[in-house]
Design an enzyme around this catalytic site. Sequence first.
Site, PDB file in Angstrom:
ATOM      1  N   ASN A  15       0.882  -1.169   0.000  1.00  0.00           N
ATOM      2  CA  ASN A  15       0.000   0.000   0.000  1.00  0.00           C
ATOM      3  C   ASN A  15       0.919   1.217   0.000  1.00  0.00           C
ATOM      4  OD1 ASN A  15      -1.760   2.073   0.511  1.00  0.00           O
ATOM      5  ND2 ASN A  15      -2.226   1.458   2.615  1.00  0.00           N
ATOM      6  N   TRP A  16       1.073   1.810  -1.173  1.00  0.00           N
ATOM      7  CA  TRP A  16       2.052   2.905  -1.305  1.00  0.00           C
ATOM      8  C   TRP A  16       1.577   4.198  -0.635  1.00  0.00           C
ATOM      9  CZ3 TRP A  16       4.054   2.758  -7.109  1.00  0.00           C
ATOM     10  CH2 TRP A  16       4.713   1.547  -7.315  1.00  0.00           C
ATOM     11  N   LYS A  17       0.304   4.271  -0.300  1.00  0.00           N
ATOM     12  CA  LYS A  17      -0.264   5.506   0.251  1.00  0.00           C
ATOM     13  C   LYS A  17       0.082   6.680  -0.682  1.00  0.00           C
ATOM     14  CE  LYS A  17      -0.134   3.401   4.763  1.00  0.00           C
ATOM     15  NZ  LYS A  17      -0.160   3.553   6.197  1.00  0.00           N
ATOM     16  N   HIS A  28      -9.636   1.652   4.628  1.00  0.00           N
ATOM     17  CA  HIS A  28      -8.375   1.837   5.341  1.00  0.00           C
ATOM     18  C   HIS A  28      -8.610   2.807   6.496  1.00  0.00           C
ATOM     19  CE1 HIS A  28      -4.307   2.920   6.357  1.00  0.00           C
ATOM     20  NE2 HIS A  28      -3.929   1.807   5.753  1.00  0.00           N
ATOM     21  N   GLU A  46      -6.963   5.153   7.622  1.00  0.00           N
ATOM     22  CA  GLU A  46      -6.670   6.567   7.325  1.00  0.00           C
ATOM     23  C   GLU A  46      -7.859   7.215   6.627  1.00  0.00           C
ATOM     24  OE1 GLU A  46      -2.912   5.851   5.397  1.00  0.00           O
ATOM     25  OE2 GLU A  46      -2.091   5.234   7.340  1.00  0.00           O
ATOM     26  N   GLU A 106      -5.931  -4.537  10.382  1.00  0.00           N
ATOM     27  CA  GLU A 106      -4.894  -3.531  10.601  1.00  0.00           C
ATOM     28  C   GLU A 106      -5.203  -2.748  11.881  1.00  0.00           C
ATOM     29  OE1 GLU A 106      -2.766  -2.558   6.567  1.00  0.00           O
ATOM     30  OE2 GLU A 106      -4.264  -1.048   7.050  1.00  0.00           O
ATOM     31  N   GLY A 115       2.130   2.395  10.801  1.00  0.00           N
ATOM     32  CA  GLY A 115       3.118   3.463  10.658  1.00  0.00           C
ATOM     33  C   GLY A 115       3.780   3.872  11.966  1.00  0.00           C
ATOM     34  N   SER A 163       2.932  -2.018  10.448  1.00  0.00           N
ATOM     35  CA  SER A 163       4.359  -2.129  10.751  1.00  0.00           C
ATOM     36  C   SER A 163       4.932  -3.522  10.474  1.00  0.00           C
ATOM     37  CB  SER A 163       4.651  -1.697  12.193  1.00  0.00           C
ATOM     38  OG  SER A 163       4.333  -0.322  12.362  1.00  0.00           O
ATOM     39  N   GLY A 166       2.712  -1.110   4.325  1.00  0.00           N
ATOM     40  CA  GLY A 166       2.801   0.318   4.042  1.00  0.00           C
ATOM     41  C   GLY A 166       4.245   0.743   3.839  1.00  0.00           C
ATOM     42  N   GLY A 167       4.843   1.303   4.876  1.00  0.00           N
ATOM     43  CA  GLY A 167       6.189   1.873   4.773  1.00  0.00           C
ATOM     44  C   GLY A 167       7.215   0.948   4.124  1.00  0.00           C
TER      45      GLY A 167
HETATM   46  P1  PGA Z   1       2.549   0.359   7.699  1.00  0.00           P
HETATM   47  O1  PGA Z   1       1.138   0.616   7.005  1.00  0.00           O
HETATM   48  O2  PGA Z   1       3.090  -0.943   7.177  1.00  0.00           O
HETATM   49  O3  PGA Z   1       3.401   1.528   7.299  1.00  0.00           O
HETATM   50  O4  PGA Z   1       2.302   0.294   9.178  1.00  0.00           O
HETATM   51  C1  PGA Z   1       0.253  -0.445   6.743  1.00  0.00           C
HETATM   52  C2  PGA Z   1      -1.027   0.087   6.143  1.00  0.00           C
HETATM   53  O5  PGA Z   1      -1.478   1.162   6.562  1.00  0.00           O
HETATM   54  O6  PGA Z   1      -1.603  -0.541   5.236  1.00  0.00           O
END
Ligand code: PGA
Length: 246
Positions: free
Chosen positions: A9-11, A93, A95, A164, A170, A208, A229-230
Site C-alpha cells: 500500500n504505497w499511500k 483503510h 486513514e 490492521e 506506521g 508495521s 505500508g512503509g
Molecule cells: P505500515 O502501514 O506498514 O506503514 O504500518 C500499513 C497500512 O497502513 O496498510
Amino acid sequence: MRRKLVVGNWKMHGNRASNAELLAGILGARPFACDVGVCVPFVYVADTAVSLATSEIRWGAQDVSAQEQGAFTGEVSAAMLRELGCRYAIVGHSERRAHHAEGDQLVADKAKAALGHGLTPIVCVGETLEQREAGQTEVVVKRQLSAVIHALGHCAGEMVVAYEPVWAIGTGRTATPEQAQAVHAVLRAQLRAATSQADTMKILYGGSVKPDNAARLFAQADIDGGLIGGAALKASDFVTICRAAG
Ligand code: PGA
C-alpha cells in the site's frame, strides 16, 4: 493450504521515477512463491499497468467510489479501475475512516461497487488503541466486517480482509503474532458463519510489517499474508517480506 498474498500500500508516496525504480526492483526479484500486488495512487495506476502488464504481479488502487458514475467530482469508479486492469481496491483503510469520515456503510458500499466490476476489495478493519485498551477489539472489528458481509451477501467469500490495528500502522509498533492471530481467528469464525468459502479466504495482517517480523506473523494459522505500508516503498524490504510469505 491457502496461498499467501502480500500487497504493498504505497499511500501518497512516490513519483514516476521512484515508482519505476521500485517496480523494476520487484519485477527483478521474481519469481515469488506467494501472490504479490501493489496498490498505488490513482494517478499512477496507468503507468503501473504498463510496467506490470506482462508479469504476474497484480496492481490496484487504495480507494474506490461507491457510486457507479455521474456528478461525483474527484471520485474514481470501479469500472475505471477495472478498465486499467486493476485487480484490487483497498476499502475502509483506517486513514480514510479517520481523515475522510468513512463509516461502515460507505465502506461496505465501496466493497460492493468494487466486486460489481470484478475488483477484489481488500477490506480493512481494525481497532484504535483506546478501543483495544477498553477491551472492544472484537466488537469493533466484527462490526466493521459485518457491514461488508451484509452488503456483499452471497459474494462475501470473494473479498480479501485485512486486519490492521490502528495503533500499529506506521508506528513501528507491530501486533505480536499471537495478538494478530487471535483477531484473525475471530474474523475467520465470523466469515465461517457467513460463507462456505471462509477457509479459502485470505485474511491479511497490516501494521508495521517489516522484513524482520514478517515471517513470524505469516507463520500464524490464520494470517494469510500482509498489507504493507512503509516497507513496501523500498524494493529490497518489500521483496524480503514477499519471500517471508513464500
Ligand atoms: P505500515 O502501514 O506498514 O506503514 O504500518 C500499513 C497500512 O497502513 O496498510
